[in-house]
Design a protein around this motif. Structure first.
Motif, short mmCIF file in Angstrom:
data_model
loop_
_atom_site.label_atom_id
_atom_site.label_comp_id
_atom_site.label_asym_id
_atom_site.label_seq_id
_atom_site.Cartn_x
_atom_site.Cartn_y
_atom_site.Cartn_z
N ASP A 24 0.85 -1.18 0.00
CA ASP A 24 0.00 0.00 0.00
C ASP A 24 0.89 1.24 0.00
O ASP A 24 1.52 1.56 1.00
CB ASP A 24 -0.91 -0.02 1.23
N PRO A 25 0.95 1.97 -1.12
CA PRO A 25 1.85 3.13 -1.20
C PRO A 25 1.51 4.22 -0.19
O PRO A 25 2.40 4.90 0.31
CB PRO A 25 1.69 3.64 -2.63
N GLU A 26 0.22 4.40 0.11
CA GLU A 26 -0.15 5.42 1.10
C GLU A 26 0.40 5.07 2.48
O GLU A 26 0.95 5.92 3.18
CB GLU A 26 -1.68 5.56 1.17
N LEU A 27 0.28 3.81 2.87
CA LEU A 27 0.82 3.38 4.15
C LEU A 27 2.35 3.43 4.15
O LEU A 27 2.96 3.77 5.16
CB LEU A 27 0.34 1.97 4.50
N ALA A 28 2.95 3.11 3.02
CA ALA A 28 4.41 3.17 2.93
C ALA A 28 4.90 4.61 3.10
O ALA A 28 5.88 4.85 3.82
CB ALA A 28 4.89 2.61 1.59
N GLN A 29 4.23 5.56 2.47
CA GLN A 29 4.59 6.97 2.61
C GLN A 29 4.40 7.43 4.06
O GLN A 29 5.22 8.15 4.61
CB GLN A 29 3.76 7.85 1.66
N PHE A 30 3.29 7.01 4.65
CA PHE A 30 3.01 7.35 6.04
C PHE A 30 4.10 6.79 6.95
O PHE A 30 4.61 7.48 7.84
CB PHE A 30 1.63 6.83 6.44
N ARG A 31 4.47 5.54 6.71
CA ARG A 31 5.53 4.90 7.50
C ARG A 31 6.82 5.70 7.39
O ARG A 31 7.49 5.98 8.38
CB ARG A 31 5.77 3.47 7.01
N ASN A 32 7.17 6.11 6.16
CA ASN A 32 8.39 6.90 5.97
C ASN A 32 8.30 8.23 6.71
O ASN A 32 9.29 8.69 7.30
CB ASN A 32 8.64 7.14 4.48
N SER A 33 7.14 8.85 6.69
CA SER A 33 6.96 10.13 7.39
C SER A 33 7.10 9.96 8.90
O SER A 33 7.72 10.78 9.56
CB SER A 33 5.59 10.72 7.05
N ILE A 34 6.52 8.89 9.43
CA ILE A 34 6.64 8.61 10.86
C ILE A 34 8.10 8.33 11.21
O ILE A 34 8.61 8.81 12.23
CB ILE A 34 5.73 7.44 11.29
N ASP A 35 8.78 7.55 10.36
CA ASP A 35 10.20 7.27 10.58
C ASP A 35 11.02 8.55 10.61
O ASP A 35 11.88 8.73 11.48
CB ASP A 35 10.75 6.35 9.48
N GLU A 36 10.75 9.45 9.66
CA GLU A 36 11.48 10.72 9.61
C GLU A 36 11.20 11.55 10.86
O GLU A 36 12.12 12.15 11.43
CB GLU A 36 11.08 11.51 8.37
N PHE A 37 9.96 11.61 11.28
CA PHE A 37 9.60 12.34 12.49
C PHE A 37 10.36 11.80 13.69
O PHE A 37 10.98 12.55 14.44
CB PHE A 37 8.08 12.26 12.72
N CYS A 38 10.32 10.48 13.86
CA CYS A 38 10.99 9.85 15.00
C CYS A 38 12.50 10.09 14.96
O CYS A 38 13.11 10.37 15.99
CB CYS A 38 10.70 8.35 15.02
N THR A 39 13.08 10.00 13.78
CA THR A 39 14.52 10.22 13.64
C THR A 39 14.89 11.66 14.00
O THR A 39 15.85 11.90 14.75
CB THR A 39 14.98 9.89 12.21
N LYS A 40 14.12 12.61 13.48
CA LYS A 40 14.41 14.02 13.77
C LYS A 40 14.25 14.33 15.25
O LYS A 40 15.07 15.03 15.83
CB LYS A 40 13.51 14.93 12.93
N VAL A 41 13.20 13.82 15.86
CA VAL A 41 12.98 14.05 17.29
C VAL A 41 14.13 13.44 18.10
O VAL A 41 14.64 14.06 19.04
CB VAL A 41 11.62 13.50 17.75
N SER A 42 14.55 12.26 17.72
CA SER A 42 15.67 11.61 18.41
C SER A 42 16.96 12.42 18.28
O SER A 42 17.71 12.58 19.25
CB SER A 42 15.86 10.20 17.85
N GLU A 43 17.21 12.94 17.09
CA GLU A 43 18.41 13.77 16.87
C GLU A 43 18.37 15.04 17.71
O GLU A 43 19.38 15.42 18.31
CB GLU A 43 18.55 14.13 15.39
N ILE A 44 17.22 15.67 17.76
CA ILE A 44 17.09 16.89 18.56
C ILE A 44 17.23 16.56 20.04
O ILE A 44 17.88 17.29 20.80
CB ILE A 44 15.75 17.60 18.25
N ASP A 45 16.63 15.46 20.46
CA ASP A 45 16.75 15.01 21.84
C ASP A 45 18.22 14.80 22.21
O ASP A 45 18.67 15.22 23.28
CB ASP A 45 15.95 13.72 22.04
N ASN A 46 18.97 14.16 21.33
CA ASN A 46 20.40 13.95 21.57
C ASN A 46 21.14 15.27 21.67
O ASN A 46 22.03 15.44 22.51
CB ASN A 46 21.02 13.08 20.47
#
Length: 160
Positions: A24-46
């Motif tokens: 499902d491309p919509e879910l895949a895009q959503f997954r990528n967006s969630i991954d990016e959000f989590c990664t950015k938050v983690s980087e800022i947290d660090n």
């Protein structure tokens, strides 16, 4: 903050499980967006955790990181959640609003080279509320129901 980092790594794993092998491309895009959000938050947290509290620039570094975090939360609120997760969009919006208020209050708390403890406490409360909403979203994305006595969950029992 370290608890938050672990939370976002768990969210990234949850996001990976949202797609059925990428069909499902919509879910895949959503997954990528969630991954990016989590990664950015983690980087800022660090970055926040790496600030030397004794440094002359500590408060300006903190505020800069918080400004960046606010932008990340705003982007999170702008995500187009797939239809099956539409009910979570309002929580994402609320998380962004709370983060914006928290960051604004932190700026006020550190204004004029001073520190206002009351304003900082208010900022911290809004900061916590922003993350609580993200935790709830992530729990639902895991397919679980949050264990939160303050959360009212209404089930649609009407038939379509």
């Amino acid at each position: 903050m370290k608890k938050i980092t672990r939370l976002f790594f768990a969210a990234a794993l949850a996001a990976l499980s949202l797609t059925a092998c990428g069909k499902d491309p919509e879910l895949a895009q959503f997954r990528n967006s969630i991954d990016e959000f989590c990664t950015k938050v983690s980087e800022i947290d660090n970055s926040i955790n790496a600030i030397d509290a004794q440094s002359e620039n500590a408060s300006s570094e903190l505020l800069s990181d918080l400004d960046e975090l606010d932008l990340v939360f705003q982007s999170f609120a702008e995500l187009d959640f797939p239809e099956k997760f539409d009910y979570l969009e309002e929580l994402a919006d609320e998380s962004s609003q709370y983060m914006t208020e928290a960051v604004s209050s932190y700026h006020d708390a550190y204004a004029d080279n001073s520190y206002d403890e009351t304003t900082a406490a208010y900022a911290k409360e809004n900061y916590s509320r922003a993350y609580k909403r993200v935790q709830i979203i992530i729990t639902f994305l895991h397919g679980e129901t949050p264990d939160n006595k303050d959360l009212l969950i209404e089930y649609d029992t009407s038939s379509e």
